[in-house]
Design an enzyme around this catalytic site. Sequence first.
Site, short mmCIF file in Angstrom:
data_model
loop_
_atom_site.label_atom_id
_atom_site.label_comp_id
_atom_site.label_asym_id
_atom_site.label_seq_id
_atom_site.Cartn_x
_atom_site.Cartn_y
_atom_site.Cartn_z
CB CYS A 151 -0.95 0.01 1.20
SG CYS A 151 -2.21 -1.26 1.13
CE LYS A 196 2.46 -5.10 9.98
NZ LYS A 196 1.25 -4.27 10.11
#
Length: 475
Positions: A277, A340
């Site tokens: 994103c 992540k």
Amino acid sequence: MSDGFDLKICCMGAGYVGGPTMAVIAAKCPKIRVCVVDLSQKQIDAWNSPDLPIYEPGLPEVVEGCRGKNLFFSTDIDAEIKKADIIFISVNTPTKTMGIGAGRAANVKNCELCARKIAEVSESDKIVVEKSTVPVRTAQAVRRVLECNDKGLKFQVLSNPEFLAEGTAIPDLMAPDRVLIGGVQSEEGIKAAETLVSVYANWVPKDQILTTNLWSSELSKLVANAFLAQRVSSINSISALCEATGANVSEVSRCVGMDDRIGKRFLNSSIGFGGSCFQKDILNLVYLCETYGLKECADYWNQVILMNNYQKKRFSEKMVSSMFNTVTGKKIAILGFAFKKDTGDVRETPSMFVVRDLVLEQAKIHVYDPQVKREDMWVEMNYTCNMSERTHPGLEKAVTTATDVYEACDGAHALAVLTEWDEFKDLDYERIYKSMAKPAFVFDGRNILDHAGLRKIGFEVHAIGKPDPNKFSDL
């Protein structure tokens, strides 16, 4: 309805957004039939199996709880469109790689194809919801395509962007801080928005469901991600200054974050942001600004990307310079490849760029990540970095994927923590130190390790935004 459902929803796209979002809607709305459709039989088969196609904590339990009851996954796209009252478009909108706006503009081809399919097969009026992240005024194109149907059908187009964070998608969906719904400000548009509000109101408080016009909704998603990414780049720029002056970025971040006008979130310095994103949406915002002649605005937001690229490159260069200006032939353990923790997503992961730089320096890379598949790693390396066995002969031999973290570190000259997996905090670093070549280097790209403890063991430790005790005598 005769089948016992109050409403029927079809979601086009069985990816990171469509799958979890629809699973939670089904779980919270037992009177609504939800079906996720996709062209990929492999993807749908995975959603119908115990081995889901994406890793997300809590997702298997949600899917298992309602799959086959009011949650379904299918490749019969036409049939599900015909059944549906509401159709979500949740398909990929990648950055264009060629043509006008290449490298910045979003490719909304998939959204248009969905709209054309809806117009082609629908037999009744529908509410069509943009779930994909799209440029402002994409809904206008979707609406025009739908209006061209030759059956006299009426379609209302809404914008309902997602605000999920991978790794916490299920709690984000179960208890969102807001749900945003944008629609045309006409009687029909407002009624359509109210229908979608009624779906979310099954579990989201009404005062957390925001309704706006279409264009505000589309733009808000881009701006939200741009602001978050801006904070990451801001603190990362300060991390470079901290390393140069002897300041500690964690202390600076804590001090700044205690100002409630600023807040504590997204002030952890790292090797940079990744994921599907942030970069895509900022580049989209940059292109929009350029398109409307707002050059200064475009330059401002583009700097967030430039700083992120600088941080990744700076980390790679620090690894090489610290290891006597050469890593050729040296084994380097990369701990973490996902962008992540708590996800297997490797899109735009900072780890990939560090691995690329080290491979080009002819290092021997050993990657350990508890969720990333080797196949996914290579797909992303090829797509984003144009690195494959074809373009770089010997690449697959230069990069080993380990299933055991201690195996990855055995005999390594250095280890680099590039994903903040919790398990990396609790490793037996004395065991690792004994198994490594000396001097043994640790490069903490996430600032999650006990640096003083590691130095006591014997490691030479380098971390983002942390002063090097070998360089400063007055810390």
